[in-house]
Design a protein around this motif. Structure first.
Motif, PDB file in Angstrom:
ATOM      1  N   THR A 315       3.334 -11.322  10.196  1.00 46.99           N
ATOM      2  CA  THR A 315       2.015 -11.329  10.131  1.00 46.99           C
ATOM      3  C   THR A 315       1.376 -12.586  11.152  1.00 46.99           C
ATOM      4  OG1 THR A 315       1.584 -13.144   8.444  1.00 46.99           O
ATOM      5  CG2 THR A 315       2.146 -10.720   7.839  1.00 46.99           C
ATOM      6  N   ALA A 316       0.164 -12.358  11.444  1.00 45.99           N
ATOM      7  CA  ALA A 316      -1.011 -12.982  12.340  1.00 45.99           C
ATOM      8  C   ALA A 316      -0.743 -14.545  11.965  1.00 45.99           C
ATOM      9  CB  ALA A 316      -1.943 -12.582  12.741  1.00 45.99           C
ATOM     10  N   ASP A 317      -0.666 -14.588  10.703  1.00 47.93           N
ATOM     11  CA  ASP A 317      -0.769 -15.926   9.987  1.00 47.93           C
ATOM     12  C   ASP A 317       0.884 -16.538   9.931  1.00 47.93           C
ATOM     13  OD1 ASP A 317      -0.434 -14.191   8.102  1.00 47.93           O
ATOM     14  OD2 ASP A 317      -1.814 -15.403   6.801  1.00 47.93           O
ATOM     15  N   GLY A 318       1.710 -15.855  10.241  1.00 48.49           N
ATOM     16  CA  GLY A 318       3.178 -16.658  10.274  1.00 48.49           C
ATOM     17  C   GLY A 318       3.880 -16.163   8.917  1.00 48.49           C
ATOM     18  N   PHE A 319       3.901 -15.138   8.397  1.00 56.82           N
ATOM     19  CA  PHE A 319       4.624 -14.660   7.316  1.00 56.82           C
ATOM     20  C   PHE A 319       5.559 -13.488   7.589  1.00 56.82           C
ATOM     21  CE2 PHE A 319       1.731 -17.158   5.216  1.00 56.82           C
ATOM     22  CZ  PHE A 319       2.063 -17.766   4.043  1.00 56.82           C
ATOM     23  N   LEU A 320       6.880 -13.528   7.264  1.00 55.87           N
ATOM     24  CA  LEU A 320       7.777 -12.637   7.669  1.00 55.87           C
ATOM     25  C   LEU A 320       7.943 -11.669   6.489  1.00 55.87           C
ATOM     26  CD1 LEU A 320       9.586 -12.160  10.113  1.00 55.87           C
ATOM     27  CD2 LEU A 320      11.336 -13.575   9.169  1.00 55.87           C
ATOM     28  N   ARG A 321       7.802 -10.391   7.002  1.00 56.41           N
ATOM     29  CA  ARG A 321       7.599  -9.418   5.625  1.00 56.41           C
ATOM     30  C   ARG A 321       8.859  -8.373   5.912  1.00 56.41           C
ATOM     31  NH1 ARG A 321       2.676  -8.526   2.839  1.00 56.41           N
ATOM     32  NH2 ARG A 321       3.597  -6.531   1.881  1.00 56.41           N
ATOM     33  N   PRO A 322       9.598  -8.099   4.839  1.00 54.32           N
ATOM     34  CA  PRO A 322      10.824  -7.116   5.085  1.00 54.32           C
ATOM     35  C   PRO A 322      10.282  -5.657   4.967  1.00 54.32           C
ATOM     36  CG  PRO A 322      10.977  -8.224   2.852  1.00 54.32           C
ATOM     37  CD  PRO A 322       9.870  -8.783   3.462  1.00 54.32           C
ATOM     38  N   CYS A 323       9.224  -5.488   4.528  1.00 56.18           N
ATOM     39  CA  CYS A 323       8.764  -3.992   4.170  1.00 56.18           C
ATOM     40  C   CYS A 323       7.327  -3.815   4.203  1.00 56.18           C
ATOM     41  CB  CYS A 323       9.176  -3.557   2.834  1.00 56.18           C
ATOM     42  SG  CYS A 323       8.684  -1.981   2.475  1.00 56.18           S
ATOM     43  N   LEU A 324       6.864  -2.956   4.939  1.00 54.80           N
ATOM     44  CA  LEU A 324       5.275  -2.651   4.806  1.00 54.80           C
ATOM     45  C   LEU A 324       4.843  -2.242   3.572  1.00 54.80           C
ATOM     46  CD1 LEU A 324       2.959  -2.088   6.700  1.00 54.80           C
ATOM     47  CD2 LEU A 324       3.731   0.222   6.970  1.00 54.80           C
ATOM     48  N   MET A 325       5.819  -1.413   3.087  1.00 54.09           N
ATOM     49  CA  MET A 325       5.063  -0.695   1.681  1.00 54.09           C
ATOM     50  C   MET A 325       5.601  -1.502   0.370  1.00 54.09           C
ATOM     51  SD  MET A 325       3.805   2.162   2.584  1.00 54.09           S
ATOM     52  CE  MET A 325       3.949   3.380   3.813  1.00 54.09           C
ATOM     53  N   ALA A 326       5.960  -2.864   0.643  1.00 56.07           N
ATOM     54  CA  ALA A 326       6.144  -3.381  -0.595  1.00 56.07           C
ATOM     55  C   ALA A 326       5.878  -4.972  -0.457  1.00 56.07           C
ATOM     56  CB  ALA A 326       7.786  -3.724  -1.035  1.00 56.07           C
ATOM     57  N   ASP A 327       4.936  -5.605  -1.380  1.00 54.83           N
ATOM     58  CA  ASP A 327       4.505  -6.842  -1.248  1.00 54.83           C
ATOM     59  C   ASP A 327       5.559  -7.888  -1.153  1.00 54.83           C
ATOM     60  OD1 ASP A 327       1.746  -6.670  -0.859  1.00 54.83           O
ATOM     61  OD2 ASP A 327       1.590  -6.271  -2.982  1.00 54.83           O
ATOM     62  N   GLY A 328       5.661  -9.049  -0.594  1.00 53.19           N
ATOM     63  CA  GLY A 328       6.553  -9.794  -0.550  1.00 53.19           C
ATOM     64  C   GLY A 328       6.847 -10.174   0.925  1.00 53.19           C
ATOM     65  N   GLU A 329       6.730 -11.759   1.052  1.00 52.60           N
ATOM     66  CA  GLU A 329       6.843 -12.191   2.414  1.00 52.60           C
ATOM     67  C   GLU A 329       7.470 -13.746   2.275  1.00 52.60           C
ATOM     68  OE1 GLU A 329       2.822 -11.347   3.418  1.00 52.60           O
ATOM     69  OE2 GLU A 329       2.087 -13.203   2.867  1.00 52.60           O
ATOM     70  N   VAL A 330       7.820 -14.188   3.376  1.00 52.28           N
ATOM     71  CA  VAL A 330       8.369 -15.532   3.404  1.00 52.28           C
ATOM     72  C   VAL A 330       7.493 -16.236   4.771  1.00 52.28           C
ATOM     73  CG1 VAL A 330      10.296 -16.852   4.475  1.00 52.28           C
ATOM     74  CG2 VAL A 330      10.785 -15.038   3.036  1.00 52.28           C
ATOM     75  N   ASP A 331       7.166 -17.450   4.264  1.00 55.44           N
ATOM     76  CA  ASP A 331       6.280 -18.333   5.281  1.00 55.44           C
ATOM     77  C   ASP A 331       7.276 -18.909   6.332  1.00 55.44           C
ATOM     78  OD1 ASP A 331       4.252 -19.964   6.193  1.00 55.44           O
ATOM     79  OD2 ASP A 331       4.223 -21.386   4.316  1.00 55.44           O
ATOM     80  N   LEU A 332       6.841 -18.659   7.754  1.00 55.38           N
ATOM     81  CA  LEU A 332       7.323 -19.203   8.638  1.00 55.38           C
ATOM     82  C   LEU A 332       6.583 -20.512   9.254  1.00 55.38           C
ATOM     83  CD1 LEU A 332       9.259 -16.519  11.004  1.00 55.38           C
ATOM     84  CD2 LEU A 332       9.897 -17.690   8.868  1.00 55.38           C
ATOM     85  N   ARG A 333       5.360 -20.057   8.913  1.00 57.95           N
ATOM     86  CA  ARG A 333       4.230 -21.096   9.713  1.00 57.95           C
ATOM     87  C   ARG A 333       4.458 -22.655   8.979  1.00 57.95           C
ATOM     88  NH1 ARG A 333      -0.629 -19.236   7.849  1.00 57.95           N
ATOM     89  NH2 ARG A 333      -0.838 -21.124   6.469  1.00 57.95           N
TER      90      ARG A 333
END
Ligand code: SAM
Ligand code: SF4
Length: 378
Positions: A315-333
């Motif tokens: 994402t533009a604010d620096g979160f890595l997501r494994p799937c478009l269709m499911a919520d859940g993400e890892v903060d890289l920023r």
């Protein structure tokens, strides 16, 4: 060592949102007044972005697609492309755009190293353009398509989201574009991103952690480490109600399956021939007999494309997501801004890959609700 997920898919494709802002307001993507955006200071800088993409390339990611929001409104977009092109191991840099700024940017982008482009266009009628995109001008987007072709970004792909009652009567007009130009016209099923906005029945969505010993399954795979927490879901409150964007029930009513679109085209032009389109990702491609262009169908909803999914999203604010269709993400920023090493960031990529679900769970009512498409990087 390439990134391989728990279901033995090799992950070599990163979709990169370079901004969550947009100069259009497409009715299926964001409300008239615009979707909520991250504070400017939360967006990854050019240097942060390139650092992350360099690490991704070192992990075996070979293809990067820039998206948004509208990627071309990012002031340094040409320099972002040039910087990615200078990274070792990158095979392809593509971009998805609404095309409005392409008349001036197509050539500089191609010269900076952009290899391919997808241009979103949902109507060929100026009056409808005002109702669907709600900003910009159709003739400028058409000039943008020409500029992209002239700049050699071929085959130019046109992304058309088909919606009952909005543009489904233009399917044949879009198909006809492939008769005189070598465009790839891609018909896309309306996706339930943020379908839950305004739909109380699935607002309290949450994902249970796996019980020890359970078999791994879809979005339930769970892994927290000292370095990262996998952010599971965002629960909407009444204040989040999104106005001016198609709501859940309007989206469901507007949905048109790709098989219905294909039937409509075949009723006019006869059976379509299978076609090969270079770097086609999840699309199924065909052509009308003797046409220079092709027609592709993206059926996220009615056809399970997850089995071949090879991508992550940033994402533009620096979160890595494994799937478009499911919520859940890892903060890289946050780690990047607090001194994490490249090895730490590489580990965060591996953790995200571990969370990649086998498939989306839309049929179980598990639609993503946390971010709009413009915030996810569609
Ligand atoms: N602004 C750029 C554009 O419109 O091409 C890039 C970002 S946009 C989110 C990427 C793609 O997602 C576009 O082709 C758009 O039509 C598509 N899109 C957005 N919301 C969608 C939805 N709910 N269902 C299907 N496609 C959607
Ligand atoms: Fe903007 Fe693209 Fe969303 Fe349309 S689909 S509002 S152009 S981000």
């Amino acid at each position: 060592m390439p990134l391989i997920d728990s279901f033995e898919r090799t992950i070599d494709y990163l979709r990169v949102s370079v901004t969550d802002r947009c100069n259009f307001r497409c009715i299926y993507c964001m409300p008239e007044e615009g979707a909520p955006v991250a504070p400017a200071g939360d967006l990854l800088t050019n240097a942060e972005l390139i650092r992350i993409l360099k690490i991704a390339a070192e992990l075996g990611m070979r293809k990067f697609r820039l998206t948004g929001g509208e990627p071309l409104i990012r002031k340094d977009i040409v320099s972002v492309v040039a910087n990615i092109a200078s990274l070792a191991g990158v095979d392809e840099i593509s971009l998805t755009t609404n095309g409005y700024l392409l008349p001036e940017l197509a050539l500089p982008l191609a010269q900076a190293g952009l290899t391919r482009i997808n241009i979103s266009l949902d109507t060929l009628r100026p009056d409808r353009f005002k109702r669907i995109a709600r900003r910009g001008r159709l003739d400028t987007v058409l000039q943008g398509i020409k500029a992209a072709t002239d700049a050699g970004l071929c085959p130019v792909k046109i992304n058309c989201v088909v919606m009952k009652g909005y543009n489904d009567d233009e399917v044949l007009d879009f198909a006809a574009l492939s008769l005189d130009q070598s465009l790839d016209v891609r018909f896309i099923e309306l996706m339930p991103i943020n379908w839950s906005a305004g739909d109380d029945s699935i607002r309290d969505y949450s994902i249970p952690a796996l019980a020890p010993g359970s078999s791994r399954n879809s979005v339930q795979l769970y892994a927290n480490t000292e370095l990262a927490t996998f952010r599971q879901s965002f629960v909407h409150t009444a204040d989040d109600k999104i106005l001016g964007q198609l709501d859940a029930s309007q989206m469901r009513r507007a949905f048109v399956s790709t098989s219905a679109i294909q039937e409509c085209i075949e009723a006019r032009y006869g059976a379509l021939e299978r076609a090969e389109v270079k770097v086609n990702g999840p699309a199924r491609s065909y052509k009308i007999a003797n046409a220079p262009g092709t027609l592709s169908f993206i059926s996220q909803i009615t056809n399970d494309m997850c089995v071949n999914c090879n991508r992550l999203r940033l994402t533009a604010d620096g979160f890595l997501r494994p799937c478009l269709m499911a919520d859940g993400e890892v903060d890289l920023r946050s780690p990047i801004r607090s001194g994490a090493s490249d090895a730490d960031i590489a580990d965060l990529f591996r953790i995200t890959v571990l969370h990649k679900p086998a498939e989306h769970r839309l049929e179980d009512g598990l639609a993503p609700i946390g971010r709009n498409m413009s915030q996810l990087g569609g």
